[in-house]
Write a protein that holds these residues in place. Sequence first.
Motif, short mmCIF file in Angstrom:
data_model
loop_
_atom_site.label_atom_id
_atom_site.label_comp_id
_atom_site.label_asym_id
_atom_site.label_seq_id
_atom_site.Cartn_x
_atom_site.Cartn_y
_atom_site.Cartn_z
N ILE A 120 0.73 -0.84 0.07
CA ILE A 120 -0.07 -0.32 0.27
C ILE A 120 0.55 1.42 0.28
O ILE A 120 1.25 2.04 -0.81
CB ILE A 120 -1.09 0.10 1.12
CG1 ILE A 120 -2.44 -1.76 1.19
CG2 ILE A 120 -1.51 1.62 1.31
CD1 ILE A 120 -2.86 -1.17 2.16
N ALA A 121 2.02 1.52 1.05
CA ALA A 121 2.83 2.59 0.98
C ALA A 121 3.83 2.63 -0.12
O ALA A 121 3.57 3.16 -1.00
CB ALA A 121 3.73 2.28 2.06
N GLY A 122 4.13 1.95 -0.87
CA GLY A 122 4.51 1.47 -2.51
C GLY A 122 4.16 1.92 -3.38
O GLY A 122 4.52 2.96 -4.54
N LEU A 123 2.94 1.57 -3.38
CA LEU A 123 1.00 1.72 -4.18
C LEU A 123 1.79 3.35 -4.53
O LEU A 123 1.74 4.70 -5.50
CB LEU A 123 0.30 1.75 -4.77
CG LEU A 123 -0.80 1.87 -4.76
CD1 LEU A 123 -0.45 1.48 -7.10
CD2 LEU A 123 -2.09 1.44 -4.66
N PHE A 124 1.53 4.52 -3.32
CA PHE A 124 1.08 5.96 -3.22
C PHE A 124 2.81 5.85 -3.35
O PHE A 124 2.31 7.38 -3.75
CB PHE A 124 0.49 6.02 -1.58
CG PHE A 124 -0.96 5.07 -2.01
CD1 PHE A 124 -1.85 5.61 -3.19
CD2 PHE A 124 -1.70 4.83 -0.74
CE1 PHE A 124 -3.34 5.22 -2.44
CE2 PHE A 124 -3.05 4.13 -0.62
CZ PHE A 124 -3.60 4.73 -1.83
N ALA A 125 3.38 6.04 -2.91
CA ALA A 125 4.90 6.38 -3.22
C ALA A 125 4.89 6.75 -4.44
O ALA A 125 5.87 8.06 -5.04
CB ALA A 125 5.39 5.83 -2.56
N ILE A 126 4.96 6.13 -6.06
CA ILE A 126 4.81 5.64 -6.18
C ILE A 126 4.51 7.62 -6.94
O ILE A 126 5.08 8.75 -8.08
CB ILE A 126 4.28 5.49 -7.65
CG1 ILE A 126 5.11 4.21 -7.73
CG2 ILE A 126 4.21 6.36 -8.94
CD1 ILE A 126 6.25 3.72 -8.37
N PHE A 127 2.94 7.76 -6.68
CA PHE A 127 2.19 8.99 -7.21
C PHE A 127 3.36 10.31 -6.53
O PHE A 127 3.29 11.57 -7.38
CB PHE A 127 0.75 9.44 -6.78
CG PHE A 127 0.28 7.60 -7.81
CD1 PHE A 127 0.33 8.07 -8.85
CD2 PHE A 127 -0.28 6.91 -6.54
CE1 PHE A 127 -0.65 7.04 -9.60
CE2 PHE A 127 -1.12 6.06 -7.17
CZ PHE A 127 -1.56 5.87 -8.59
N HIS A 128 3.49 10.13 -5.31
CA HIS A 128 4.11 11.33 -4.73
C HIS A 128 5.80 11.59 -5.54
O HIS A 128 6.16 12.66 -5.50
CB HIS A 128 4.21 11.19 -3.08
CG HIS A 128 2.67 11.24 -1.81
ND1 HIS A 128 2.59 12.26 -1.72
CD2 HIS A 128 1.62 9.88 -2.09
CE1 HIS A 128 1.52 11.82 -0.86
NE2 HIS A 128 1.26 10.37 -1.25
N GLY A 129 6.41 10.85 -5.39
CA GLY A 129 7.66 10.64 -5.97
C GLY A 129 7.49 11.05 -7.26
O GLY A 129 8.40 12.01 -7.45
N HIS A 130 6.61 10.76 -7.96
CA HIS A 130 6.72 11.17 -9.86
C HIS A 130 6.23 12.81 -9.73
O HIS A 130 6.98 13.78 -10.55
CB HIS A 130 5.64 10.22 -10.32
CG HIS A 130 5.17 11.06 -11.71
ND1 HIS A 130 4.87 12.14 -12.54
CD2 HIS A 130 5.94 10.51 -12.86
CE1 HIS A 130 4.88 11.63 -13.83
NE2 HIS A 130 5.65 10.51 -14.04
N ALA A 131 5.20 13.37 -8.76
CA ALA A 131 5.37 14.77 -8.82
C ALA A 131 5.92 15.11 -8.38
O ALA A 131 6.76 16.76 -8.40
CB ALA A 131 3.98 14.72 -7.50
N HIS A 132 7.13 15.33 -6.98
CA HIS A 132 8.36 15.74 -6.83
C HIS A 132 8.97 15.54 -7.90
O HIS A 132 10.08 17.17 -8.39
CB HIS A 132 8.94 15.18 -5.59
CG HIS A 132 8.44 14.57 -4.53
ND1 HIS A 132 7.37 16.07 -3.49
CD2 HIS A 132 7.94 13.33 -3.34
CE1 HIS A 132 6.97 15.36 -2.56
NE2 HIS A 132 7.15 13.98 -2.29
N GLY A 133 9.16 14.39 -8.97
CA GLY A 133 10.39 14.80 -9.77
C GLY A 133 9.81 15.59 -11.03
O GLY A 133 10.65 16.18 -11.60
N THR A 134 8.29 15.59 -11.51
CA THR A 134 8.54 16.57 -12.32
C THR A 134 7.90 17.99 -11.81
O THR A 134 8.41 18.82 -12.98
CB THR A 134 6.34 16.54 -12.78
OG1 THR A 134 5.85 16.49 -11.99
CG2 THR A 134 6.44 15.14 -13.78
N GLU A 135 8.54 18.23 -10.40
CA GLU A 135 8.41 19.68 -10.45
C GLU A 135 9.57 20.74 -9.97
O GLU A 135 9.37 21.00 -9.85
CB GLU A 135 7.21 20.20 -8.97
CG GLU A 135 5.95 19.66 -9.62
CD GLU A 135 5.10 20.36 -8.57
OE1 GLU A 135 5.23 20.24 -7.07
OE2 GLU A 135 3.70 19.46 -8.29
#
Length: 198
Positions: A120-135
């Motif tokens: 569960i943590a890993g699934l949601f972490a992908i979205f948070h990380g992607h947002a950090h990376g794109t910004e």
Amino acid sequence: MKRSFLRLTILALCLVPSAALAHTGIGATSGFMHGFMHPLGGLDHLLAMVLVGIFAYQLGGRALWLVPLTFIAVMALGGFLGVADIPVPFVEIGIALSVIVLGAIVAFGIKAPVAVAMAIAGLFAIFHGHAHGTEMPMDASGALYGAGFIMATALLHAIGIGIGMLIGMMSQTFGKTVYRVAGGVASVAGLALLVGYV
């Protein structure tokens, strides 16, 4: 042991403002600071990362470090995908859902197996990380920017564990009510975020 951990958590909270303002500048320094400030600058990131810490505390045992560590590791991967401009669908919706789901898990005190909690943590972490990376700012060092948001995330997880401990102590008097209220309020905030994204 609980008192010493609580003292360390309070000390970390006191040091956050000075650490955040200590090294402003351009180039490499601003890369680290932009990365560090990104998770702290959005309610969605703040809530999700603190909730991961509370969830880990509720599970206890190996989950206390495995769940946050999984989030951080997979978030770093998501950050790489964002920097590399590799698309991940429904990022903002995934971030809002992370707050809703993690808030509900905390509210209901769900005792998931460690592997499920890590997933569960890993699934949601992908979205948070992607947002950090794109910004990430164009002039920032990717490594320093990544180190910044990883450190901030680890700090937020530690704060969440500390909050979980405090709520656990309060639960001796109030039962599970405090967990239910905290998780419920977070889930409602997540719903508000989701409505804003849809």
